[in-house]
Design an enzyme around this catalytic site. Sequence first.
Site, PDB file in Angstrom:
ATOM      1  N   ASP A  83      -8.525   0.601 -39.285  1.00 23.70           N
ATOM      2  CA  ASP A  83      -9.918   0.884 -39.603  1.00 23.70           C
ATOM      3  C   ASP A  83     -10.068   2.401 -39.817  1.00 23.70           C
ATOM      4  OD1 ASP A  83     -12.782   0.533 -39.706  1.00 23.70           O
ATOM      5  OD2 ASP A  83     -12.864   1.205 -37.617  1.00 23.70           O
ATOM      6  N   ASP A  85     -13.667   4.438 -39.839  1.00 32.54           N
ATOM      7  CA  ASP A  85     -14.740   5.100 -39.099  1.00 32.54           C
ATOM      8  C   ASP A  85     -14.574   4.929 -37.600  1.00 32.54           C
ATOM      9  OD1 ASP A  85     -17.019   5.910 -41.249  1.00 32.54           O
ATOM     10  OD2 ASP A  85     -15.981   4.096 -41.872  1.00 32.54           O
TER      11      ASP A  85
END
Length: 291
Positions: A83, A85
Amino acid sequence: MFIATLIAAERISSGDISAAEDALRARGIEAMGRSWIEEDVACDLLFSADPATAREALQGLVPGADLVVQGEAGRRKRLLVADMDSTMITVECIDELADYAGLKAEVAAVTERAMRGELDFETALRERVALLKGLDEAAVDRCHEERVRITPGAEALVRTMRREGGYCLLVSGGFSRFADRVAGAIGFDRAVSNALLFEQGRLSGVAEPIVGAKAKRDALVYAAASQGVKLSDVIAIGDGANDIPMLEAAGLGIAYHAKPKVAAAADARIDHGDLSALLFAQGYARNEWES
């Protein structure tokens, strides 16, 4: 054989390791030896059975230390899916972008609920982007330059795995205007993310279909197939509820400073350290890291 790796954010002592061995013994698991990956920082305990019980016995036992329990075989993974963020970078880009529109508090509240799994991710993303409709396109580039910071350990993790022949995929529910640059800066092979739409230099929406939970898992499975990598040889990392399906699909799914629902679904969680913990978890000492 199985390995329990204790990884300190600062320092772990021989006494801490002895306490861990005692905790395993109290649950009927005899440690078959200890091996320091990095003196006073990361240590392996080898044992022969019952990894779930070992995890229960050791989780949270040593203050300030993270725990990864896994099989000894295939420890060094061939595919990383991450991922972006609040994982590979230290911020949520949409929240920071909203600050340029004077709406950070409102948007961040929705982001938090979506990451906790309280809202449908795709719907929540469309609604947050709609709030920012009309934002000057130049603000996106300003936001990247002024707000986006790479998480410590990210570059070493990606570059070490790639040096060893691994493939690294950044898969984000965020936006390509950020993700493509972040992937390039860190050294990922490829990035998958959402495209913002603009009309006459103003934000008008987000392209469909949205990269959400299912798309993240699909990207992991496709990358593994295209690279000829078994799912057991995949390590995935994320912090939000939309990461859960990809964490569950990976051989080793790690929740990074994650929401409770994500931590509960992952194979391991990193609550104290930075992304270098994933290198220790794979048995890489600091002198093996790619700088």
